[in-house]
Design an enzyme around this catalytic site. Structure first.
Site, short mmCIF file in Angstrom:
data_model
loop_
_atom_site.label_atom_id
_atom_site.label_comp_id
_atom_site.label_asym_id
_atom_site.label_seq_id
_atom_site.Cartn_x
_atom_site.Cartn_y
_atom_site.Cartn_z
N GLY A 46 -25.15 -81.82 -2.72
CA GLY A 46 -24.82 -82.14 -1.34
C GLY A 46 -23.33 -81.97 -1.09
CD GLN A 51 -17.95 -84.49 -0.67
OE1 GLN A 51 -19.02 -84.15 -0.18
NE2 GLN A 51 -17.80 -84.65 -1.98
CB CYS A 91 -18.97 -88.15 -5.66
SG CYS A 91 -18.24 -87.62 -4.10
CG LEU A 92 -19.53 -81.87 -5.72
CD1 LEU A 92 -19.87 -80.82 -4.66
CD2 LEU A 92 -19.52 -81.24 -7.11
CG HIS A 133 -23.33 -89.44 -2.03
ND1 HIS A 133 -22.95 -89.98 -3.25
CD2 HIS A 133 -22.43 -88.46 -1.78
CE1 HIS A 133 -21.87 -89.35 -3.68
NE2 HIS A 133 -21.53 -88.42 -2.81
CD GLU A 134 -23.53 -85.47 0.63
OE1 GLU A 134 -22.33 -85.50 0.93
OE2 GLU A 134 -23.91 -85.27 -0.54
CG HIS A 137 -18.80 -88.10 1.28
ND1 HIS A 137 -17.63 -88.38 0.60
CD2 HIS A 137 -19.69 -87.67 0.35
CE1 HIS A 137 -17.82 -88.12 -0.69
NE2 HIS A 137 -19.06 -87.70 -0.89
O1 GNR Z 1 -23.77 -83.22 -6.56
C1 GNR Z 1 -23.98 -84.41 -6.28
N1 GNR Z 1 -24.88 -85.10 -7.01
C2 GNR Z 1 -25.32 -86.37 -6.67
C3 GNR Z 1 -26.04 -87.07 -7.63
C4 GNR Z 1 -26.51 -88.32 -7.36
C5 GNR Z 1 -26.28 -88.91 -6.13
C6 GNR Z 1 -25.56 -88.22 -5.16
C7 GNR Z 1 -25.08 -86.96 -5.44
S1 GNR Z 1 -24.20 -86.10 -4.21
C8 GNR Z 1 -23.20 -85.05 -5.21
C9 GNR Z 1 -22.45 -84.05 -4.35
C10 GNR Z 1 -21.48 -84.79 -3.46
O2 GNR Z 1 -20.44 -85.26 -3.84
N2 GNR Z 1 -21.82 -84.95 -2.22
O3 GNR Z 1 -21.02 -85.62 -1.38
NI NI Z 2 -19.96 -87.04 -2.65
#
Ligand code: GNR
Ligand code: NI
Length: 168
Positions: A46, A51, A91-92, A133-134, A137
């Site tokens: 995601g 980001q 999270c990236l 999660h997104e 952000h």
């Molecule tokens: O790549 C991602 N893997 C992930 C794994 C478990 C829960 C959420 C994520 S999202 C993350 C990519 C990211 O940072 N999205 O904002």
């Molecule tokens: Ni993230």
């Protein structure tokens, strides 16, 4: 298409509250395409526009590694939630760290797609986690905010050290 730079914790710009998209025009479609290319290139499931330092309510995800079926959520809103479940998140913007976070187990979301059309989506498992999660952000929130201050500060120090070594 282009690959966008991904901001990393504790960058303050990740704390920006994103603005609603008033019209899904060509600039938004280009942003969506660039975000997808960036997400696949970074091997993430995601990505939120925040980001990539674009504070607009746009996010993309693909949890089934099916590049023909990515999900794009513009101006997402949660309509309904059910249950709660804890799972390991990464999270990236917090590279190399994975911690347990509790989220709603099942959600119903309303959003606009890449064509600017309104749609609803029901999600569970990794897709539900990813959407929440997104959406965090887009509100300037990160998964590390759910951890203890001790854990969060330890992650912050380690990333700052790496950024320093990289000359940032
Ligand atoms: O790549 C991602 N893997 C992930 C794994 C478990 C829960 C959420 C994520 S999202 C993350 C990519 C990211 O940072 N999205 O904002
Ligand atoms: Ni993230």
């Amino acid at each position: 298409m282009s690959i966008l730079a991904i901001l990393e914790f504790p960058d303050k710009r990740l704390r920006t509250v994103a603005e609603e998209v008033s019209q899904v025009d060509d600039s938004i479609k280009t942003l969506v395409d660039d975000m997808l290319e960036t997400m696949y290139s970074a091997k993430g499931v995601g990505l939120a526009a925040t980001q990539a330092n674009v504070p607009k309510r746009v996010s993309v995800m693909d949890v089934i590694e099916d590049k023909d079926a990515p999900t794009c959520l513009i101006n997402p809103g949660i309509i309904e939630t059910q249950g709660s479940e804890t799972s390991e998140e990464g999270c990236l913007s917090v590279p190399g760290f994975f911690e347990k976070v509790s989220r709603a187990e099942q959600i119903r979301v309303k959003a606009l797609n890449r064509d600017g059309e309104s749609f609803e989506l029901e999600a569970r498992d990794l897709l539900a986690v990813c959407i929440q999660h997104e959406m965090d952000h887009l509100l300037g929130k990160l998964f590390v905010d759910y951890l203890s201050a001790f854990k969060r500060n330890r992650i912050k120090s380690k990333l700052e050290k790496i950024h320093h070594q990289q000359g940032r």
